[in-house]
Structure formats: C-alpha cells, structure tokens
Write a protein that holds these residues in place. Structure first.
Motif, mmCIF file in Angstrom:
data_model
loop_
_atom_site.group_PDB
_atom_site.id
_atom_site.type_symbol
_atom_site.label_atom_id
_atom_site.label_comp_id
_atom_site.label_asym_id
_atom_site.label_seq_id
_atom_site.Cartn_x
_atom_site.Cartn_y
_atom_site.Cartn_z
ATOM 1 N N LEU A 46 76.038 51.076 4.045
ATOM 2 C CA LEU A 46 77.075 51.897 3.359
ATOM 3 C C LEU A 46 78.186 51.212 2.824
ATOM 4 O O LEU A 46 78.569 51.572 1.737
ATOM 5 C CB LEU A 46 77.603 52.556 4.647
ATOM 6 C CG LEU A 46 76.649 53.307 5.579
ATOM 7 C CD1 LEU A 46 77.308 54.200 6.518
ATOM 8 C CD2 LEU A 46 75.661 54.245 4.561
ATOM 9 N N ILE A 47 78.320 49.912 3.146
ATOM 10 C CA ILE A 47 79.439 49.136 2.475
ATOM 11 C C ILE A 47 78.871 48.584 1.180
ATOM 12 O O ILE A 47 79.670 48.519 -0.020
ATOM 13 C CB ILE A 47 79.992 47.987 3.345
ATOM 14 C CG1 ILE A 47 81.045 48.570 4.419
ATOM 15 C CG2 ILE A 47 80.894 46.926 2.577
ATOM 16 C CD1 ILE A 47 81.294 47.420 5.689
ATOM 17 N N GLU A 86 82.487 55.255 1.239
ATOM 18 C CA GLU A 86 81.244 55.080 1.933
ATOM 19 C C GLU A 86 80.170 56.235 1.737
ATOM 20 O O GLU A 86 80.684 57.447 2.088
ATOM 21 C CB GLU A 86 81.269 54.569 3.153
ATOM 22 C CG GLU A 86 81.771 53.162 3.355
ATOM 23 C CD GLU A 86 81.823 52.791 4.855
ATOM 24 O OE1 GLU A 86 81.239 53.324 5.953
ATOM 25 O OE2 GLU A 86 82.687 51.653 4.981
ATOM 26 N N PRO A 87 79.007 56.008 1.440
ATOM 27 C CA PRO A 87 77.785 57.208 1.413
ATOM 28 C C PRO A 87 77.582 57.401 3.016
ATOM 29 O O PRO A 87 77.952 56.675 3.862
ATOM 30 C CB PRO A 87 76.588 56.661 0.636
ATOM 31 C CG PRO A 87 76.928 55.169 0.877
ATOM 32 C CD PRO A 87 78.251 54.762 0.898
ATOM 33 N N ASP A 88 76.825 58.415 3.112
ATOM 34 C CA ASP A 88 76.288 58.848 4.729
ATOM 35 C C ASP A 88 74.791 57.984 4.889
ATOM 36 O O ASP A 88 74.574 58.001 6.008
ATOM 37 C CB ASP A 88 76.129 60.470 4.716
ATOM 38 C CG ASP A 88 77.411 60.975 4.357
ATOM 39 O OD1 ASP A 88 78.413 60.427 5.103
ATOM 40 O OD2 ASP A 88 77.545 61.953 3.923
ATOM 41 N N ALA A 89 74.290 57.772 3.581
ATOM 42 C CA ALA A 89 72.966 56.977 3.825
ATOM 43 C C ALA A 89 72.726 56.285 2.511
ATOM 44 O O ALA A 89 73.068 57.036 1.526
ATOM 45 C CB ALA A 89 71.991 57.726 4.266
ATOM 46 N N VAL A 90 71.727 55.241 2.545
ATOM 47 C CA VAL A 90 71.260 54.815 1.136
ATOM 48 C C VAL A 90 69.634 54.979 1.280
ATOM 49 O O VAL A 90 69.164 54.647 2.266
ATOM 50 C CB VAL A 90 71.667 53.256 1.178
ATOM 51 C CG1 VAL A 90 71.038 52.547 -0.249
ATOM 52 C CG2 VAL A 90 73.269 53.105 1.213
ATOM 53 N N VAL A 91 69.316 55.638 0.169
ATOM 54 C CA VAL A 91 67.713 55.961 0.159
ATOM 55 C C VAL A 91 67.232 55.183 -0.921
ATOM 56 O O VAL A 91 67.867 55.247 -2.263
ATOM 57 C CB VAL A 91 67.455 57.289 0.037
ATOM 58 C CG1 VAL A 91 65.992 57.513 0.184
ATOM 59 C CG2 VAL A 91 68.260 57.991 1.433
ATOM 60 N N TYR A 92 66.063 54.429 -0.940
ATOM 61 C CA TYR A 92 65.365 53.927 -1.990
ATOM 62 C C TYR A 92 64.226 54.540 -2.411
ATOM 63 O O TYR A 92 62.940 54.403 -1.688
ATOM 64 C CB TYR A 92 65.230 52.401 -1.644
ATOM 65 C CG TYR A 92 66.372 51.545 -1.356
ATOM 66 C CD1 TYR A 92 66.999 50.820 -2.216
ATOM 67 C CD2 TYR A 92 66.795 51.385 0.051
ATOM 68 C CE1 TYR A 92 68.160 49.946 -2.104
ATOM 69 C CE2 TYR A 92 67.746 50.591 0.329
ATOM 70 C CZ TYR A 92 68.293 49.994 -0.597
ATOM 71 O OH TYR A 92 69.594 49.013 -0.083
ATOM 72 N N PRO A 93 64.073 55.363 -3.442
ATOM 73 C CA PRO A 93 62.705 55.997 -3.640
ATOM 74 C C PRO A 93 61.927 55.071 -4.362
ATOM 75 O O PRO A 93 62.095 54.476 -5.122
ATOM 76 C CB PRO A 93 63.099 57.317 -4.541
ATOM 77 C CG PRO A 93 64.420 56.666 -5.110
ATOM 78 C CD PRO A 93 65.021 55.808 -4.162
ATOM 79 N N LEU A 147 80.121 56.915 -7.488
ATOM 80 C CA LEU A 147 80.765 57.098 -6.290
ATOM 81 C C LEU A 147 80.540 58.224 -5.524
ATOM 82 O O LEU A 147 80.746 59.221 -5.998
ATOM 83 C CB LEU A 147 82.346 56.606 -6.517
ATOM 84 C CG LEU A 147 82.493 55.222 -6.895
ATOM 85 C CD1 LEU A 147 84.162 54.983 -6.997
ATOM 86 C CD2 LEU A 147 82.095 54.097 -5.933
ATOM 87 N N PRO A 148 80.125 57.891 -4.066
ATOM 88 C CA PRO A 148 80.105 59.077 -3.276
ATOM 89 C C PRO A 148 81.346 59.723 -2.669
ATOM 90 O O PRO A 148 81.598 59.702 -1.328
ATOM 91 C CB PRO A 148 78.957 58.685 -2.241
ATOM 92 C CG PRO A 148 79.514 57.307 -2.193
ATOM 93 C CD PRO A 148 79.778 56.583 -3.528
ATOM 94 N N HIS A 149 82.061 60.105 -3.599
ATOM 95 C CA HIS A 149 83.531 60.248 -2.895
ATOM 96 C C HIS A 149 83.692 61.498 -1.986
ATOM 97 O O HIS A 149 84.512 62.049 -1.382
ATOM 98 C CB HIS A 149 84.470 60.730 -4.366
ATOM 99 C CG HIS A 149 84.525 61.693 -5.013
ATOM 100 N ND1 HIS A 149 83.267 62.018 -5.455
ATOM 101 C CD2 HIS A 149 85.189 62.741 -5.378
ATOM 102 C CE1 HIS A 149 83.214 63.220 -6.186
ATOM 103 N NE2 HIS A 149 84.700 63.702 -5.987
#
Lengths: 458, 458
Positions: B26-27, B39-46, B80-82
C-alpha cells in the motif's frame, strides 16, 4: 411534416427570409453525392452562433430532428434527412475566414468555408493547409471535419484531424461550448475536439474551427512509375515508404483506370501497363527534391518498375495529375452504375487487397477498376454494374470487398464516412460492445437524439 | 478499507501472488511525482486483458474504485487513489513490445512499456518514435497516452496523440473494445481513440496500443542562441518559426535557470545573458541541416541574439542538452518548495506571458525561474517558496499565472494533465456547460463512476 407552429417558431428565430418549406427549397436540399433523395421538412439558415443555439434549443424541446449541412457533397448520405427533420444549412452565413494568424501559423474559420477557398487564401500568405479531399473545390471545412476528410497529400501530411486545434460548437440542448486551444499542447479536460472529428454531425453543430497551418514548401516535383503488374506496383508503394521516403502523395491507377482515362482524354498514358504510380515530393531545397526522387526511382525499379518518368515541365506535371483526378469520371465507360467504396488497409497489405479484389471481379463478372491513395493504403474500388438488374449482385461483391478489407486489418471507410450508405456494414467491423459504446457516446451529447439521427448504424 | 470478500474475489481472479493489501504494497503505490500520498485499499497486478476485464466487471458490480497505474510518474496526481480503491498496476505484466512492423511503420505495444525502452527498440531498426516527455526514462506509454504527454520534440513532431493509431481497452463494465486501425485513414465509427487520449485513466483501461513510427532522420545538429533579454528570445522563437523553419526543438532557459545550472554543473553557460534558446534541427541531407541552422541564425540575430553557437562535437551537443535537462533539479537552489506548472500559450503570446510572470514575481516577491518548450509555447514556470509559511501566497501567485495563461488564449496544462493538482483551477478554463459535457462523457463510459473517480474536477 413540420407542424406550422414549429415552422413559425423557427421563422421567428432566423427571420422569414432564412426559413423555408416550399417545394423548391425542399428539393434543393434533398440530395448529396450518393444520389439518394430525402426531402427535409424545412430548410433553415442560421445567421450566427446564437441562431444555431436557439434553433437547437427549440428543436430539442420539441424533439425535432436537425441535420447540419455544408455543401452536401458527402458520399455516404451524412447530410441526408432520411427520417425527416430540418436542414440546418450553414453555407449561406457561416462562410467567412475569420483570421489567418501568420505569427502562430493558425487560422480561424467558419464551418461553411469551402476547402479550396481556404487553401488559396493561406497560400497567398506563403502558408499551407494540406488536407485536399477530391471534393476540395466545393466541400466545406465543417463537412471535412465532420467526416475527417483525407485526400492525396495524406501520405506525408496526414488528414483533417491532424489540423484541427480548437473549435466552437453548439450542443443539441443549445449550449455553446469551446474545445481545444490555439496551442500544440493542451491536456486540460477531455479531448472534445478529437471526439467531434468524424462524428458526422451527430453530436454537436460546429460553429467555428481553429486550424493548424504550416509553411508552404518551396519546391515540389512529380513523377510517374510504370509497372507491369499491380502486384509490383503495390510492393513498390510500401517498400519505398518503409525505406524512409515520405512523398507528399503516392497515387495509383490500375490498368482499367489507365485505359479509361486514355480513351477519354488522350494523355499518352501507358495503356499496356499493369498499373502506374503517380507521386509527388516537396521540400525547401532543390537537393531535397533530387534526393527523394532518386531514392523513389531506385525503390520502384527494385520492385519491377519499367519506366520512371519525372515531370519536366509544369505541363507534364499537370498532365500526370489530370490523369489521376479524372480517373473517377472516366471509368463510367465500364458501366451504368458505379458502386464506389474507399476501403483502406495497412500499406503492406495492399498486394493482398488488390489480389483479392481481382478474385471478386472474376467471381461476379464485374469490372472493378481501382485507383486511389496507395501512399496511405486507401483504395477507391469501383464495382461497375452494366445492367441495373445486377445491382443486388453488385452489392454482394461490395460486401465481399468490405470483408476482405476488414480481414486485412483495414477499415470500411478511409475518407467517406459511414452515414447511411455504409451503416449496414458496421457489424462487419464493430462488436456489439463497440456499437453500444458509440450509442452511449451519442446519448451523452444528444439524449433526445435530435441531431442527425439514425446515422452510422446507431 | 476493502471488505475481505472483495479482496478474496480479486485474489481469485489474478492469483494470490498478484493481489496484495499488506502495508508494504500500500505504501509502495501511495505516491506519484506530486509527492502527495494516498494509500490504496489493495494493489492488483492483472496478468492479461482477461484479468483486467474480470477485475473491472467485479469492481463495477460492487462499485469499488479502480485506479489504473503505469509508472506513477505523473505530476498531477492522475494515478493517486485519493478516494481509496484498488490500484490496477500495469507495469508488471503489460510491459511487452508485441510487434515492430517495419513494413507499415507501426508498432504494437502493451501500455506498461517504458517510453525510452520503446524508443531504443525502434531506433535499433532505423525507425523513430518522437514523443519524448522528460519522464521518458521511466514513464510508460499507457501513461503517456492517458496524459497525452508532450516533450521537447513536439515543435516539429507533435505529441503523443499524433502517434496513436489504434488501441484495445477494457470498459468499466468489463467489455473489451478495439478502436482505430493500423491505417492513416479510418473514419468508421466515432473516434474512440481520440476520446481516450488525455482522459487520465477515467474512461477505460488501455490494454494495447498501436503506435505510428517514422523513419529516423539521418542527420541532426544543435545550437544555442544567447539573448540579452527574455523578450528578445521570445520574439526570436515565434518569428523564426513563423518564417517557416521547423526545428525539432526550441527550448529556453531564463537567467535564473541558467545561473542555477551553472552554479551546480559548471558547463560554461552565459550567466549574464537574459535567456538562451537551445535548438535542434534534423533531416536526411547535410544541406538540410546547414540550411535550417543558417536560417535560424539569421532570424535569431534579427531579434537581438548576441551569439549563435553551433555544437561542433558530440560533447558540445551533449553539454547543451545537459543544461536543458538539468534545469528542473538545479533551480531548487532558489527555495525549499517548487510550485511548478506547465502552462502553454500560442507562441506569439510568449513575450506577453513572460512579461506577465515577471510582474507576478515582483508582486509576490518569489523567484520564478522559467524554462521549457517554447517551440510549442509550453513554459515550465516554477514559483520557488523559501519559507513554507508562504505556501498559500505561492498558490495565489500560481493562480494569477493560470489566469494570465488563459487570458493569453493558453491552457492550464500543456503536458501534465489535470488530475488532482489542477482540478481546483478548471473553472478558470471551462464553463459550466463544458464541465457538464465532460461529466456526461464520463457517465457514458463509466456510469457507476468506478474508474479513477473524482479526477479532473469532475
């Protein structure tokens, strides 16, 4: 039929002298270059942007279809009122060049300015507006933008979309917007200019255009390459351009087209050849001209060119381009009805495309003369129907050619747009998801579906 | 906070090894070049387009925000996931050059390919991809398209939008679309490619790009013009370009920028001069280089150029561009906080723009070093704030500069986009009707507002 209250309301906006529903006007605005005919319910000439806004606001409230129209020279029915409605005729009052800004190499024009008038005006100032559709003598810049018109010079200079920097437009609800800037770079907000280009008058009515100009090249020269076969010529096109030479134009005529022009105009064209390429180069130094022509000659000859003839005089130059420009009318010797399409493929697929068209010609027993802008992969194919009872078979042949173009990673239309004529073929090129996206975009601009409705297969 | 059922559903789509919500991830994805942090809630790599489709379909159903991200090198918070949501990180799997088609001068790439890697790959084949944003060493082509990135070579070669021919993308509802063609001319359907350019990842997720290439020019040379005043330099820029010379680049540094670079790097720059212009020309013949340089020298000298110095070696060439490239980091000697903006005006308005900025500098007592791409009217203005308690005053100065740019027919952003940073200034440039049109366009693509929501002032 327009209710008389509506007609009177429109007259109140623009004045009686700018609003008509007499037979003469309805007939005068019922056609375009497709030769299909649909009479509108009224013809309205807005005098200025405010008129356009008032008309659209009124028609939006009352759900009256509005069909914007420039010269009516389109090849696909984009300006035809096939579902009725009023013609918004822009050629009468929106025909002024507002500014030629030599400091910034920019011009501001109204959408009804004729392309060639504009080219002439900027060339008088040593500047250059490259987009040159075959209709340039009469088509308007607003129509050019709405169909994203191409032309012969696209191989080097691109097409209309590459020259539109900014615009003013009226939305179907009557709101006036500006989009884009007089700057090369502008990334504020969505690209509304890009969205309106090629939208065929279905999203908004353009009331002013800001166009990019370039300096007029100081020198130019043309040449003709004579080839034994179409296949050789098509290979020469893509291989010379892949080698890094970028001629202004790289046009081609097949044997049928050459013979037709020669029969009608006696210009001394090589009637026994499989195809000719007519090309032009330009630049600011004579050395640049020599360099490009000798590079083209070498590449042509590597690919079977039998003769490479550089125009040695203004007359020879003029004769070459005369042959190219008059191909379209000359080939009518091959049939009563010409089903002409402007399919486009990536240049390296041209040999396959022309081979495929030859097969379609054989299968259906139609002559299919081809010519066009091979420098950008754009081929004008003409299915010639001699006997009108064969028209349906002609349309079958056209459908096969469309499929062929799409299979070769090409497009249904390089220049003419979709309008009405190509709407039945949209399913060949677009998925249901893509068509639904188009419909959603249309609704975003025009929720009441009043602007040029039911075009483009939407 | 993402509910654990949602997190597990995403893990099911891409696999546990491609879906994270631990603090470290997240950082790692909370920042961009603005130095703002969310910070986002999750990071996803398609892993592929199908993953992108499945992720979007799921998030659309559950109204979870999705923020597509390339390198995260944007200057305006576009990635940015504001408002929270998941980061759709494309750099891990979408980093392949799929095809360099030398026959058609076209390439197909995935959006996570780094600009410079792509440039290098095509140059190895004698081809050329001109768009060269300052971030080219790390920014991705997908990001470049989403922000319509510019660069130094825009004066001659245009910007990213001029090189995007076609693309594949996934709509927020998970549907996969293709748009555009591998052809110069294509006028079938709405211009979805144009609509997606500069849309900042708010309309669709691009999964593949087809880019136009050109032949690499054989020769190039650079030169520096030294001017007594900024005004002279700005006049020289637009007058030389209006005369018909089109250099690849026409960059400028003002006196503050020159002195900063010199203080840090000792390159022998003329620290007493008012401004320098650094320019480059290219072409396929040595005569073309000579012609352009001598024409530029003449025009520069007509406009007060005191010295015109042509780089005589690769080292001298490199030193010139080193100075330009390192201006941005050098000027940090003038203050702790740099408020940098990339306003753009029509070239002939540059003298007024720079004069206006000087007045703002005087009024607020901030040093405002300026440099940038004057060849296309794009100036990087840097309000340097020494004492952080003056930050609000700094923002007032920026607001005045934005107003000035808009008054001079310019734009809020030439290259960086709007994102979060410039969203508060959109009302300076756009009417309510225009903002509403943007919102309608957004809804057409993304009715549930899941894709990069609340950006661009929407």
């Amino acid at each position: 039929m327009l209710e008389s209250t509506h007609f009177k309301a429109l007259q109140n906006i623009v004045g009686q002298e700018n609003c008509y529903n007499d037979k003469a006007h309805l007939i005068a605005y019922c056609y375009d270059a497709t030769r299909e005919r649909y009479e509108p319910d009224a013809v309205v000439y807005p005098r200025d942007e405010r008129d356009v806004s008032e008309i659209l606001k009124y028609c939006n409230t009352h759900k009256i279809a509005v069909i914007p129209r420039g010269a009516g020279s389109g090849f696909t029915g984009g300006a035809l009122p096939h579902k009725g409605g009023i013609i918004l005729a822009l050629e009468k009052y929106f025909n002024k060049i507002l500014e030629i800004d030599e400091k910034n190499l920019i011009a501001r024009v109204q959408p009804g300015v004729v392309n060639k008038h504009f080219q002439n005006a900027v060339e008088q100032k040593g500047l250059f507006y490259p987009p040159d559709p075959a209709s340039q003598e009469y088509s308007t810049l607003g129509g050019n933008v709405s169909e994203n018109a191409g032309g012969m010079r696209a191989a080097k200079y691109g097409i209309t979309k590459d020259y539109v920097m900014a615009l003013r437009a009226v939305l179907p609800n009557g709101e006036i917007i500006r989009a884009g800037k007089k700057t090369i770079k502008d990334v504020a907000g969505y690209n509304i200019v890009g969205t309106l280009i090629a939208s065929e008058g279905t999203l908004a009515v353009i009331t002013e255009l800001t166009l990019k100009l370039i300096a007029k090249p100081k020198y130019k020269k043309s040449a003709m390459g004579v080839f034994g076969s179409i296949d050789d010529a098509m290979n020469a096109v893509y291989k010379s351009m892949a080698s890094g030479i970028t001629p202004v134009a790289m046009e081609f005529l097949d044997n049928l087209s050459i013979r037709a022009v020669e029969e009608r105009f006696h210009k001394g064209l090589p009637t026994e050849s499989g195809a000719i390429l007519i090309t032009q180069v330009d630049g600011d130094l004579p050395q640049v001209i020599e360099y490009q022509l000798s590079a083209l000659e070498a590449k042509f000859k590597e690919n079977g060119c039998q003769e490479f003839k550089i125009a040695q005089s203004a007359q020879e130059e003029e004769d070459l381009w005369f042959a190219r420009r008059n191909a379209s009318q000359s080939i009518t010797i091959y049939g009563k009805k010409k089903l002409n399409e402007d399919i486009t493929v990536p240049r390296a697929r041209l040999p396959e495309l022309l081979a495929g068209i030859a097969k379609v010609s054989e299968k259906y027993s139609f002559k299919i003369p081809c010519f066009g802008h091979t420098g950008d992969g754009n081929v004008h194919t003409n299915v010639m129907v001699e006997d009108l009872k064969d028209l349906e078979k002609g349309h079958e042949a056209i459908t096969e050619i469309f499929k062929l173009a799409v299979d070769l990673e090409g497009t249904l239309s390089g220049e003419h747009g979709i309008g009405l004529s190509k709407a039945p073929f949209m399913h060949l090129a677009f998925s249901e998801a893509e068509m639904n996206l188009f419909r959603a975009l249309k609704r975003a601009f025009d929720p009441n579906n009043i602007l040029n409705p039911a075009k483009m297969g939407l």
